[in-house]
Design a protein around this motif. Structure first.
Motif, mmCIF file in Angstrom:
data_model
loop_
_atom_site.group_PDB
_atom_site.id
_atom_site.type_symbol
_atom_site.label_atom_id
_atom_site.label_comp_id
_atom_site.label_asym_id
_atom_site.label_seq_id
_atom_site.Cartn_x
_atom_site.Cartn_y
_atom_site.Cartn_z
ATOM 1 N N GLY A 1 0.323 -1.569 -0.177
ATOM 2 C CA GLY A 1 0.106 0.285 -0.343
ATOM 3 C C GLY A 1 1.031 1.028 -0.004
ATOM 4 N N LEU A 2 1.905 1.222 0.773
ATOM 5 C CA LEU A 2 2.594 1.778 0.833
ATOM 6 C C LEU A 2 3.507 2.007 -0.347
ATOM 7 N N ALA A 3 3.833 1.690 -1.262
ATOM 8 C CA ALA A 3 4.797 1.136 -2.084
ATOM 9 C C ALA A 3 3.416 2.245 -3.355
ATOM 10 N N SER A 4 2.325 1.494 -3.766
ATOM 11 C CA SER A 4 1.372 2.052 -4.004
ATOM 12 C C SER A 4 1.564 3.347 -4.472
ATOM 13 N N ARG A 5 1.039 3.899 -3.255
ATOM 14 C CA ARG A 5 0.708 5.401 -3.088
ATOM 15 C C ARG A 5 2.150 6.787 -3.705
ATOM 16 N N GLU A 6 3.162 5.629 -3.093
ATOM 17 C CA GLU A 6 3.891 6.623 -3.502
ATOM 18 C C GLU A 6 4.782 6.031 -5.457
ATOM 19 N N LYS A 7 3.788 5.349 -5.998
ATOM 20 C CA LYS A 7 3.806 5.127 -6.982
ATOM 21 C C LYS A 7 2.568 5.405 -7.723
ATOM 22 N N GLY A 8 1.994 6.419 -7.665
ATOM 23 C CA GLY A 8 0.727 7.980 -7.614
ATOM 24 C C GLY A 8 -0.522 6.513 -8.052
ATOM 25 N N GLY A 9 -0.605 5.639 -6.944
ATOM 26 C CA GLY A 9 -1.464 4.765 -6.842
ATOM 27 C C GLY A 9 -1.537 3.163 -7.670
ATOM 28 N N LYS A 10 -0.095 2.885 -8.318
ATOM 29 C CA LYS A 10 0.070 1.884 -9.357
ATOM 30 C C LYS A 10 -0.631 0.901 -8.093
ATOM 31 N N ILE A 11 -1.319 -0.199 -8.960
ATOM 32 C CA ILE A 11 -0.824 -1.718 -8.645
ATOM 33 C C ILE A 11 0.360 -2.355 -7.704
ATOM 34 N N VAL A 12 0.639 -2.487 -6.708
ATOM 35 C CA VAL A 12 1.653 -2.687 -6.235
ATOM 36 C C VAL A 12 1.646 -4.503 -5.199
ATOM 37 N N ARG A 13 1.725 -5.687 -6.468
ATOM 38 C CA ARG A 13 1.525 -7.026 -5.994
ATOM 39 C C ARG A 13 2.540 -7.498 -5.121
ATOM 40 N N LEU A 14 2.266 -7.948 -3.948
ATOM 41 C CA LEU A 14 3.452 -8.874 -3.186
ATOM 42 C C LEU A 14 4.141 -9.219 -3.075
ATOM 43 N N ASP A 15 4.102 -10.518 -4.775
ATOM 44 C CA ASP A 15 5.534 -10.354 -5.354
ATOM 45 C C ASP A 15 5.952 -9.664 -6.521
ATOM 46 N N GLU A 16 5.587 -8.367 -5.930
ATOM 47 C CA GLU A 16 7.089 -7.190 -6.608
ATOM 48 C C GLU A 16 7.469 -6.563 -5.799
ATOM 49 N N LEU A 17 7.070 -6.609 -4.436
ATOM 50 C CA LEU A 17 8.012 -5.950 -3.661
ATOM 51 C C LEU A 17 8.907 -5.983 -3.337
ATOM 52 N N ARG A 18 10.135 -4.903 -2.732
ATOM 53 C CA ARG A 18 11.737 -5.854 -3.138
ATOM 54 C C ARG A 18 11.588 -5.231 -2.185
ATOM 55 N N GLU A 19 13.147 -5.170 -1.599
ATOM 56 C CA GLU A 19 14.254 -4.434 -0.689
ATOM 57 C C GLU A 19 14.349 -3.459 -0.700
ATOM 58 N N ASP A 20 14.021 -3.266 -1.339
ATOM 59 C CA ASP A 20 14.881 -1.243 -1.505
ATOM 60 C C ASP A 20 13.861 -0.118 -1.314
ATOM 61 N N GLU A 21 12.075 -1.218 -0.946
ATOM 62 C CA GLU A 21 11.147 0.093 -0.552
ATOM 63 C C GLU A 21 11.376 0.471 0.042
ATOM 64 N N PRO A 22 10.677 1.632 0.616
ATOM 65 C CA PRO A 22 10.316 2.517 1.801
ATOM 66 C C PRO A 22 9.891 1.403 2.966
ATOM 67 N N ALA A 23 11.011 1.947 4.280
ATOM 68 C CA ALA A 23 10.372 0.821 5.337
ATOM 69 C C ALA A 23 9.186 1.127 6.178
ATOM 70 N N TYR A 24 8.087 0.386 6.356
ATOM 71 C CA TYR A 24 7.086 1.105 7.301
ATOM 72 C C TYR A 24 7.217 1.674 8.254
ATOM 73 N N ASN A 25 7.053 3.003 8.543
ATOM 74 C CA ASN A 25 7.322 3.743 9.806
ATOM 75 C C ASN A 25 5.588 4.248 10.345
ATOM 76 N N ASP A 26 5.463 3.093 11.882
ATOM 77 C CA ASP A 26 4.310 3.450 12.261
ATOM 78 C C ASP A 26 3.888 4.355 12.444
ATOM 79 N N GLU A 27 4.755 5.536 13.630
ATOM 80 C CA GLU A 27 4.111 6.367 14.237
ATOM 81 C C GLU A 27 3.760 7.654 12.687
ATOM 82 N N GLN A 28 4.830 7.530 11.548
ATOM 83 C CA GLN A 28 4.263 8.790 10.554
ATOM 84 C C GLN A 28 2.675 7.989 10.060
ATOM 85 N N PHE A 29 2.721 6.616 10.204
ATOM 86 C CA PHE A 29 1.461 5.991 9.619
ATOM 87 C C PHE A 29 0.084 6.949 10.051
#
Length: 86
Positions: free
Chosen positions: A44-72
């Protein structure tokens, strides 16, 4: 009636994940379900950063942005209005 504090749910989930990683008892669900729930949030975070593009779970990469609980939580609260205000 069960009421949950949505501002604290993710943090509580991550505490349980950390406990499991430290070889403490898994009080939630099986490991694969926990991993998938985190992957869904990261997609969901990766999709938001890509302008709403669908991001499949099997497309996630280690260099995707990390999840930040407080920011979220702050962003979620701001977007949700007074019900979730911090």
């Amino acid at each position: 009636m069960l009421q949950l504090d949505s501002n604290r749910l993710y943090g509580a989930l991550m505490k349980q994940v950390a406990d499991y990683m430290e070889e403490k008892a898994n009080l939630l669900v099986d490991t694969q379900a926990l991993v998938e729930s985190v992957e869904i949030m990261l997609a969901g975070l990766a999709s938001r950063e890509k302008g709403g593009k669908i991001v499949r779970l099997d497309e996630l990469r280690e260099d995707e942005p990390a999840y930040n609980d407080e920011q979220f939580r702050k962003g979620y609260a701001a977007a949700s209005g007074p019900m979730y205000a911090l």
